[in-house]
Design an enzyme around this catalytic site. Structure first.
Site, PDB file in Angstrom:
ATOM      1  N   ASP A  97      11.588  -4.155   7.294  1.00  0.00           N
ATOM      2  CA  ASP A  97      11.332  -5.533   7.727  1.00  0.00           C
ATOM      3  C   ASP A  97      11.433  -6.421   6.484  1.00  0.00           C
ATOM      4  O   ASP A  97      12.534  -6.785   6.086  1.00  0.00           O
ATOM      5  CB  ASP A  97       9.953  -5.574   8.405  1.00  0.00           C
ATOM      6  N   PHE A 146       9.689  -8.743  17.438  1.00  0.00           N
ATOM      7  CA  PHE A 146       8.659  -7.733  17.217  1.00  0.00           C
ATOM      8  C   PHE A 146       8.864  -6.607  18.222  1.00  0.00           C
ATOM      9  O   PHE A 146       8.869  -6.835  19.431  1.00  0.00           O
ATOM     10  CB  PHE A 146       7.257  -8.339  17.372  1.00  0.00           C
ATOM     11  N   VAL A 147       9.052  -5.380  17.721  1.00  0.00           N
ATOM     12  CA  VAL A 147       9.377  -4.265  18.611  1.00  0.00           C
ATOM     13  C   VAL A 147       8.263  -3.208  18.620  1.00  0.00           C
ATOM     14  O   VAL A 147       7.518  -3.063  17.651  1.00  0.00           O
ATOM     15  CB  VAL A 147      10.716  -3.600  18.228  1.00  0.00           C
ATOM     16  N   ARG A 159       3.048   3.454  20.999  1.00  0.00           N
ATOM     17  CA  ARG A 159       3.807   4.343  20.112  1.00  0.00           C
ATOM     18  C   ARG A 159       4.547   5.428  20.879  1.00  0.00           C
ATOM     19  O   ARG A 159       5.555   5.948  20.430  1.00  0.00           O
ATOM     20  CB  ARG A 159       2.868   5.023  19.109  1.00  0.00           C
TER      21      ARG A 159
HETATM   22  P1  5GP Z   1       7.833  -4.250   5.652  1.00  0.00           P
HETATM   23  O1  5GP Z   1       7.640  -5.708   5.936  1.00  0.00           O
HETATM   24  O2  5GP Z   1       7.014  -3.831   4.472  1.00  0.00           O
HETATM   25  O3  5GP Z   1       9.277  -3.896   5.514  1.00  0.00           O
HETATM   26  O4  5GP Z   1       7.285  -3.462   6.908  1.00  0.00           O
HETATM   27  C1  5GP Z   1       5.941  -3.134   6.981  1.00  0.00           C
HETATM   28  C2  5GP Z   1       5.570  -2.436   8.212  1.00  0.00           C
HETATM   29  O5  5GP Z   1       5.352  -3.428   9.193  1.00  0.00           O
HETATM   30  C3  5GP Z   1       6.550  -1.460   8.839  1.00  0.00           C
HETATM   31  O6  5GP Z   1       6.473  -0.180   8.284  1.00  0.00           O
HETATM   32  C4  5GP Z   1       6.033  -1.447  10.255  1.00  0.00           C
HETATM   33  O7  5GP Z   1       4.971  -0.525  10.376  1.00  0.00           O
HETATM   34  C5  5GP Z   1       5.517  -2.855  10.429  1.00  0.00           C
HETATM   35  N1  5GP Z   1       6.503  -3.655  11.192  1.00  0.00           N
HETATM   36  C6  5GP Z   1       7.445  -4.498  10.738  1.00  0.00           C
HETATM   37  N2  5GP Z   1       8.143  -5.030  11.761  1.00  0.00           N
HETATM   38  C7  5GP Z   1       7.608  -4.495  12.884  1.00  0.00           C
HETATM   39  C8  5GP Z   1       7.897  -4.626  14.276  1.00  0.00           C
HETATM   40  O8  5GP Z   1       8.791  -5.333  14.738  1.00  0.00           O
HETATM   41  N3  5GP Z   1       7.114  -3.896  15.128  1.00  0.00           N
HETATM   42  C9  5GP Z   1       6.098  -3.086  14.702  1.00  0.00           C
HETATM   43  N4  5GP Z   1       5.413  -2.419  15.627  1.00  0.00           N
HETATM   44  N5  5GP Z   1       5.817  -2.920  13.407  1.00  0.00           N
HETATM   45  C10 5GP Z   1       6.557  -3.622  12.510  1.00  0.00           C
END
Ligand code: 5GP
Ligand code: MG
Length: 181
Positions: A97, A146-147, A159
């Site tokens: 993300d 957001f998924v 999950r």
């Molecule tokens: P980062 O922003 O550090 O790349 O992602 C951090 C964490 O945020 C990911 O490992 C994931 O657990 C959570 N995350 C980011 N985008 C999403 C999303 O669209 N859905 C969900 N369920 N978790 C997300």
């Protein structure tokens, strides 16, 4: 909820990724390190398709995000105690993300002096990146929604869904505050 990736699409994507990884490492011993909890299902489906001498490790990452949009501090716990020194290591996470998680965990694993460290994610969310580092492997690119499902949660729910679906804002009352990792 709108299904973005069906069970069969995910399965085909993972099979393709597993072939690529097996080809790239060509019989070299590999340690796959999964980031809990989100990578749980991705990890279990991918490793069963890897045709390589394999060790599996787990780390638990939790980010504490306040109500602000800035990411909170990431707490990481090594659950397997595997010695990564001199090993080829593949870090697995559910979604790329902002990239902050990947960046921080990569730095942490580098400190154990692996011979080679790469990363793989199931999903790459478009247009959200805030770091230079990108995953070496990914299965699918998705739009900035957001998924949930296939390991990904909202408030620790969903999950277990076999597909990946987008949660509408009205299904997600507190919006982007406090993703569970
Ligand atoms: P980062 O922003 O550090 O790349 O992602 C951090 C964490 O945020 C990911 O490992 C994931 O657990 C959570 N995350 C980011 N985008 C999403 C999303 O669209 N859905 C969900 N369920 N978790 C997300
Ligand atoms: Mg995660």
């Amino acid at each position: 909820m709108k299904v973005i990736l069906s069970e069969s699409e995910i399965s085909a994507g993972i099979a393709q990724l597993a072939r690529r990884i097996s080809d790239d490492y060509r019989g070299r011993p590999l340690t796959v390190v999964g980031v809990l909890t989100g990578s749980l299902i991705f990890l279990s489906d991918l490793i069963r398709r890897l045709d390589l001498p394999l060790k599996v490790g787990l780390i638990q990452a939790s980010s504490y995000r306040g109500r602000a949009t800035s990411p909170g501090k990431l707490a990481v716990a090594d659950l397997s105690g595997l010695d990564l020194a001199g090993r080829d290591v593949l870090l697995l996470d559910d979604i790329y993300d902002t990239g902050q998680t990947l960046k921080e965990i990569t730095a942490l694993l580098h400190s154990q002096k692996p011979a080679c460290l790469r990363s793989a994610v199931l999903l790459w969310k478009e247009g959200r990146q805030r770091v230079e580092l990108t995953p070496d492997y990914h299965c699918f690119r998705i739009p900035d929604v957001f998924v949930v499902g296939y390991g990904l949660d909202y408030n620790d729910e969903y999950r277990h869904l076999p597909h990946v679906a987008a949660l509408e804002d009205n299904e997600r009352p507190d919006c982007r505050a406090g993703f569970a990792v």
